[in-house]
Design an enzyme around this catalytic site. Structure first.
Site, PDB file in Angstrom:
ATOM      1  N   GLY A  41     -11.806   2.510   5.638  1.00 34.99           N
ATOM      2  CA  GLY A  41     -12.638   1.304   6.269  1.00 34.99           C
ATOM      3  C   GLY A  41     -11.981  -0.110   5.599  1.00 34.99           C
ATOM      4  O   GLY A  41     -12.156  -0.902   5.723  1.00 34.99           O
ATOM      5  N   GLU A  63      16.876 -11.139   8.392  1.00 35.12           N
ATOM      6  CA  GLU A  63      18.511 -10.398   7.500  1.00 35.12           C
ATOM      7  C   GLU A  63      18.648  -9.384   6.897  1.00 35.12           C
ATOM      8  O   GLU A  63      19.047  -8.687   6.767  1.00 35.12           O
ATOM      9  CB  GLU A  63      17.905 -10.460   5.734  1.00 35.12           C
ATOM     10  CG  GLU A  63      17.566 -12.360   5.861  1.00 35.12           C
ATOM     11  CD  GLU A  63      17.311 -13.472   4.304  1.00 35.12           C
ATOM     12  OE1 GLU A  63      17.953 -12.688   3.125  1.00 35.12           O
ATOM     13  OE2 GLU A  63      16.844 -13.704   4.235  1.00 35.12           O
ATOM     14  N   THR A 117      18.345  -5.868  10.885  1.00 39.89           N
ATOM     15  CA  THR A 117      17.313  -5.279  10.291  1.00 39.89           C
ATOM     16  C   THR A 117      17.544  -3.701   9.841  1.00 39.89           C
ATOM     17  O   THR A 117      18.815  -3.494   9.467  1.00 39.89           O
ATOM     18  CB  THR A 117      17.091  -4.246  12.277  1.00 39.89           C
ATOM     19  OG1 THR A 117      18.349  -4.092  12.803  1.00 39.89           O
ATOM     20  CG2 THR A 117      16.712  -5.051  12.604  1.00 39.89           C
ATOM     21  N   SER A 118      16.686  -2.348  10.005  1.00 41.83           N
ATOM     22  CA  SER A 118      16.840  -1.545   8.937  1.00 41.83           C
ATOM     23  C   SER A 118      17.969  -0.770   9.876  1.00 41.83           C
ATOM     24  O   SER A 118      18.948   0.093   9.309  1.00 41.83           O
ATOM     25  CB  SER A 118      15.702  -0.270   9.193  1.00 41.83           C
ATOM     26  OG  SER A 118      14.795  -0.905   8.285  1.00 41.83           O
ATOM     27  N   LEU A 163      -8.272   2.927   0.695  1.00 44.40           N
ATOM     28  CA  LEU A 163      -8.931   2.298   0.944  1.00 44.40           C
ATOM     29  C   LEU A 163      -9.961   2.285   2.021  1.00 44.40           C
ATOM     30  O   LEU A 163     -10.895   2.047   1.658  1.00 44.40           O
ATOM     31  CB  LEU A 163      -8.765   0.656   0.985  1.00 44.40           C
ATOM     32  CG  LEU A 163      -9.197  -0.086  -0.574  1.00 44.40           C
ATOM     33  CD1 LEU A 163      -7.480   0.409  -0.897  1.00 44.40           C
ATOM     34  CD2 LEU A 163      -8.451  -1.238  -0.155  1.00 44.40           C
ATOM     35  N   GLN A 190      -4.916   3.508   3.915  1.00 40.70           N
ATOM     36  CA  GLN A 190      -5.168   5.336   4.005  1.00 40.70           C
ATOM     37  C   GLN A 190      -6.547   5.061   2.550  1.00 40.70           C
ATOM     38  O   GLN A 190      -7.477   5.661   2.568  1.00 40.70           O
ATOM     39  CB  GLN A 190      -4.208   5.880   4.485  1.00 40.70           C
ATOM     40  CG  GLN A 190      -4.080   7.314   4.441  1.00 40.70           C
ATOM     41  CD  GLN A 190      -5.506   7.094   5.645  1.00 40.70           C
ATOM     42  OE1 GLN A 190      -4.840   6.382   6.787  1.00 40.70           O
ATOM     43  NE2 GLN A 190      -5.933   7.622   6.256  1.00 40.70           N
ATOM     44  N   THR A 224      13.032 -19.071   9.521  1.00 37.44           N
ATOM     45  CA  THR A 224      12.026 -19.403   8.457  1.00 37.44           C
ATOM     46  C   THR A 224      12.187 -20.515   7.352  1.00 37.44           C
ATOM     47  O   THR A 224      13.281 -21.001   7.191  1.00 37.44           O
ATOM     48  CB  THR A 224      12.759 -18.383   7.334  1.00 37.44           C
ATOM     49  OG1 THR A 224      12.633 -16.640   7.859  1.00 37.44           O
ATOM     50  CG2 THR A 224      11.641 -18.317   6.431  1.00 37.44           C
TER      51      THR A 224
END
Ligand code: CAA
Length: 383
Positions: free
Chosen positions: A340, A363, A365-366, A338, A336, A158
């Site tokens: 479309g 940084e 992963t889960s 909103l 969802q 980054t």
């Protein structure tokens, strides 16, 4: 226990909120569309001291605490997550380790210009063949006279293409595994340093990400950060703080999606009433609100603990794990709500949805956060 922010914290939060709304948010969609690095935003943030928030004033920073930092970063990320990660990497991953592990000469040489935002920093740990298994890195450093010679490729860096200097992690002796790792402060102008492929990404498209190539790169011995063999601990401890920043980024993205979709629900009509009056939408609004509140509490706790010098390995990982998963949940629900309109570029929600995903990956992963948390929990149990 005090859940109220101090007057000072409220003031910096307001300053950041107004600044982000006026200066950062209006350009976010265009920067994303063009995948254009937010140089102007960095300049403006630098004027406010946001590029070196936790660095003391005598070294060119503004000397605020981690809580102030996360309050500001949440606002920046709610406006533009790409600008937010650019700020986060400079503060946490570049300045953080130099301030914590650097000697006086290194601090004096490198901190002021980067803290003032005149220069930009990065952090290079990952490689094409090592991401989660950070200790398996292959970039080598060999001492020759008063220089180390670095060889290898760093991946997914980054700020890579725009960084003036970065912290690079290398191995001095692969047989020693993590105990053979050393960290260096490497300037972009050092012989043998070059920026490699610039990545095209799903989200945070205005943030710049590239590989970095070290081809017999010559680094003065005085640029070694910490001792030989201390690099892995520097990398890990830096990521503990960095993870608070990414958790905050997730929180900012999620909050932006929540605010936009909730407001939309109070305006959009279907079947003769606003959609906010339907229980199906109300369930989404409440689930989003709970996720974000819980994420914020975890982020603020980790920041509070860091400010008191308490160990944060578990708490930073918990904040990052929860906040990043909350962000992907909330942004998905926002799309969802909103319908479309959530799927098209005219509205910012699809950008939030794309931007959220990376917070579950970089940084740590889960999956790695769960590993770190479980290890810490088990350690506490056997104490
Ligand atoms: N602080 C200080 N020391 C630590 C530490 C921490 N948080 N975590 C581990 N250590 C120390 C251990 O105490 C141990 O020390 P000793 O040898 O003295 O006992 C040593 O480091 C090795 O630790 P482990 O045995 O736990 O190491 P491991 O190989 O099993 O891996 C890991 C640990 C948690 C999986 C680690 O590799 C990890 O965090 N991986 C994920 C890497 C990551 O987050 N990469 C992100 C890339 S950066 C990025 O995304 C930046 C960007 O541009 C935005």
């Amino acid at each position: 226990m005090e859940f109220k922010l101090s007057e000072d914290h409220l003031a910096i939060q307001k300053l950041a909120k107004d600044f982000a709304a006026k200066q950062i948010a209006p350009k976010a969609a265009e920067l994303d569309e063009k995948a254009e690095f937010p140089s102007e935003n960095v300049k403006k943030m630098a004027e406010l001291g946001f590029m070196g928030m936790m660095i003391p004033t005598d070294l060119g920073g503004v000397g605020l605490d981690t809580l102030a930092y996360v309050l500001v970063l949440e606002e920046i990320c709610a406006a533009c997550a790409s600008t937010g990660v650019t700020m986060s990497v400079n503060n946490s991953l570049f300045l953080g380790p130099i301030f914590k592990f650097g000697n006086d000469a290194q601090k004096k040489k490198y901190i002021p210009e980067f803290a003032q935002g005149k220069k930009l920093g990065a952090y290079a740990l990952s490689e094409p063949g090592s991401g989660s298994d950070a200790a398996a890195l292959q970039t080598t450093a060999t001492l020759r006279g008063n220089k180390y010679i670095l060889n290898g490729t760093k991946n997914f860096i980054t700020n890579g293409p725009h960084a003036d200097a970065m912290i690079i992690f290398t191995t001095l002796d692969k047989t020693k595994k993590h105990k053979g790792i050393a960290a260096f402060i490497v300037e972009k102008g050092f012989k043998g340093f070059s920026v490699g492929k610039v990545e095209k990404k799903l989200g945070i498209r205005a943030s710049s990400t590239s590989s970095v190539i070290l081809d017999s790169c010559e680094v003065p011995a005085e640029n070694r950060l910490g001792e030989e063999g201390e690099g892995f601990k520097i990398a890990m401890s830096t990521l503990d703080s960095g993870r608070i920043g990414i958790a905050t980024q997730a929180l900012g993205i999620g909050r932006a999606a929540f605010e936009f979709s909730t407001k939309y629900a109070t305006q959009r009509e279907a079947f003769g009433q606003t959609i906010s009056q339907f229980q199906a939408i109300q369930a989404k609004i409440s689930d989003m609100a709970v996720q974000l509140d819980a994420a914020r509490l975890l982020v603020w706790r980790a920041a509070w603990m860091k400010d008191r010098g308490l160990p944060i390995i578990k708490e930073a990982a918990m904040a990052k794990l929860f906040a990043s998963e909350a962000a992907t949940f909330v942004t998905k629900e926002a799309v969802q709500v909103l319908g479309g309109y959530g799927y098209i570029r005219e509205y910012p929600v699809e950008r939030f949805f794309r931007d959220a995903k990376i917070t579950e990956i970089y940084e740590g992963t889960s999956e790695i956060q769960r590993l770190v948390i479980a290890r810490e929990v088990l350690k506490e149990l056997t104490k």
